[in-house]
Design a protein around this motif. Structure first.
Motif, PDB file in Angstrom:
ATOM      1  N   THR A   1      52.623  -4.074  -5.504  1.00 28.69           N
ATOM      2  CA  THR A   1      50.747  -5.185  -6.209  1.00 28.69           C
ATOM      3  C   THR A   1      51.221  -5.176  -7.780  1.00 28.69           C
ATOM      4  O   THR A   1      52.006  -4.392  -8.525  1.00 28.69           O
ATOM      5  N   ALA A   2      51.143  -6.443  -8.203  1.00 31.48           N
ATOM      6  CA  ALA A   2      51.218  -6.612  -9.468  1.00 31.48           C
ATOM      7  C   ALA A   2      49.797  -7.596  -9.897  1.00 31.48           C
ATOM      8  O   ALA A   2      49.235  -8.454  -8.954  1.00 31.48           O
ATOM      9  N   GLY A   3      49.397  -6.960 -10.706  1.00 28.96           N
ATOM     10  CA  GLY A   3      47.829  -7.315 -11.330  1.00 28.96           C
ATOM     11  C   GLY A   3      47.189  -7.735  -9.877  1.00 28.96           C
ATOM     12  O   GLY A   3      46.783  -6.583  -9.244  1.00 28.96           O
ATOM     13  N   SER A   4      46.451  -8.675  -9.250  1.00 27.95           N
ATOM     14  CA  SER A   4      45.493  -8.573  -8.164  1.00 27.95           C
ATOM     15  C   SER A   4      46.223  -8.947  -7.082  1.00 27.95           C
ATOM     16  O   SER A   4      45.727  -9.211  -5.953  1.00 27.95           O
ATOM     17  N   VAL A   5      47.390  -9.319  -7.276  1.00 31.20           N
ATOM     18  CA  VAL A   5      48.639  -9.618  -5.589  1.00 31.20           C
ATOM     19  C   VAL A   5      49.069  -8.237  -5.251  1.00 31.20           C
ATOM     20  O   VAL A   5      50.079  -7.561  -6.231  1.00 31.20           O
ATOM     21  N   THR A   6      48.847  -7.787  -4.292  1.00 32.87           N
ATOM     22  CA  THR A   6      50.112  -7.407  -3.323  1.00 32.87           C
ATOM     23  C   THR A   6      50.753  -8.020  -1.894  1.00 32.87           C
ATOM     24  O   THR A   6      50.001  -8.939  -1.398  1.00 32.87           O
ATOM     25  N   VAL A   7      51.848  -7.275  -2.445  1.00 33.44           N
ATOM     26  CA  VAL A   7      52.817  -8.237  -1.414  1.00 33.44           C
ATOM     27  C   VAL A   7      53.777  -6.734  -0.170  1.00 33.44           C
ATOM     28  O   VAL A   7      53.236  -5.782  -0.944  1.00 33.44           O
ATOM     29  N   THR A   8      52.963  -6.943   1.121  1.00 32.90           N
ATOM     30  CA  THR A   8      53.376  -6.259   2.280  1.00 32.90           C
ATOM     31  C   THR A   8      54.727  -6.369   2.882  1.00 32.90           C
ATOM     32  O   THR A   8      54.675  -7.725   3.354  1.00 32.90           O
ATOM     33  N   ALA A   9      55.730  -6.307   2.782  1.00 37.87           N
ATOM     34  CA  ALA A   9      56.929  -6.167   3.757  1.00 37.87           C
ATOM     35  C   ALA A   9      56.954  -5.337   4.794  1.00 37.87           C
ATOM     36  O   ALA A   9      56.766  -3.895   4.760  1.00 37.87           O
ATOM     37  N   THR A  10      57.711  -6.012   6.117  1.00 38.81           N
ATOM     38  CA  THR A  10      57.673  -5.231   7.277  1.00 38.81           C
ATOM     39  C   THR A  10      59.039  -4.943   7.575  1.00 38.81           C
ATOM     40  O   THR A  10      59.194  -6.884   7.831  1.00 38.81           O
ATOM     41  N   ALA A  11      60.041  -4.777   8.001  1.00 37.48           N
ATOM     42  CA  ALA A  11      61.532  -4.528   8.611  1.00 37.48           C
ATOM     43  C   ALA A  11      61.181  -4.163   9.852  1.00 37.48           C
ATOM     44  O   ALA A  11      60.482  -2.875   9.762  1.00 37.48           O
ATOM     45  N   ARG A  12      62.008  -4.542  10.922  1.00 33.76           N
ATOM     46  CA  ARG A  12      62.230  -3.824  11.928  1.00 33.76           C
ATOM     47  C   ARG A  12      62.933  -4.699  12.464  1.00 33.76           C
ATOM     48  O   ARG A  12      63.836  -5.672  12.500  1.00 33.76           O
ATOM     49  N   VAL A  13      63.823  -4.511  13.539  1.00 31.98           N
ATOM     50  CA  VAL A  13      64.855  -3.886  13.982  1.00 31.98           C
ATOM     51  C   VAL A  13      65.464  -4.850  15.080  1.00 31.98           C
ATOM     52  O   VAL A  13      64.325  -5.120  16.057  1.00 31.98           O
ATOM     53  N   GLU A  14      65.130  -6.874  14.818  1.00 33.62           N
ATOM     54  CA  GLU A  14      64.939  -7.716  16.060  1.00 33.62           C
ATOM     55  C   GLU A  14      66.133  -7.848  17.416  1.00 33.62           C
ATOM     56  O   GLU A  14      66.140  -7.363  18.785  1.00 33.62           O
TER      57      GLU A  14
END
Length: 124
Positions: free
Chosen positions: A67-80
């Protein structure tokens, strides 16, 4: 941010930077390869049964946010998919961890190699 001259400073938040921060904070471990014989000794010409141990930190999904300021980024990883290099120029691709070997499976006709669920990966 307030300035005395009446102009507002615009802070630009780069979501890609946040995504990289989220990924960097993840705990990702390489797949743990398993096989029926723990000592790793096999007979040439016989089917080879392989799978990887399940676990969120190995197969996913694993998520993290930044998160920075009002922006949040969520990353998700999975084996394909898992690609097994058989050492003779051939590969076997599985779309999942595979099926853990049990002794009763030796009595059944295993599924075709490369299905990603079970069976011999190679007979070479």
């Amino acid at each position: 941010m307030w300035r005395a001259d009446g102009e507002d400073d615009v802070v630009t938040i780069d979501p890609e930077v946040l995504a990289r921060q989220a990924v960097d904070s993840m705990t990702l471990r390489p797949p743990k390869v398993a096989s029926p014989r723990s000592e790793g000794t096999y007979v040439v010409g016989m089917p080879m049964w392989m799978w990887v141990e399940r676990g969120a930190s190995r197969m996913g999904p694993v998520s993290a946010s930044a998160t920075a300021g009002s922006v949040t980024v969520t990353a998700t990883a999975r084996v394909e998919r898992l690609v097994w290099d058989m050492g003779d120029g051939t590969t076997v691709t599985c779309h999942g961890p595979g099926t853990r070997y049990t002794p009763d499976q030796a009595r059944r006709c295993p599924r075709t190699a490369g299905t990603g669920t079970s069976g011999p990966a190679s007979t070479r």
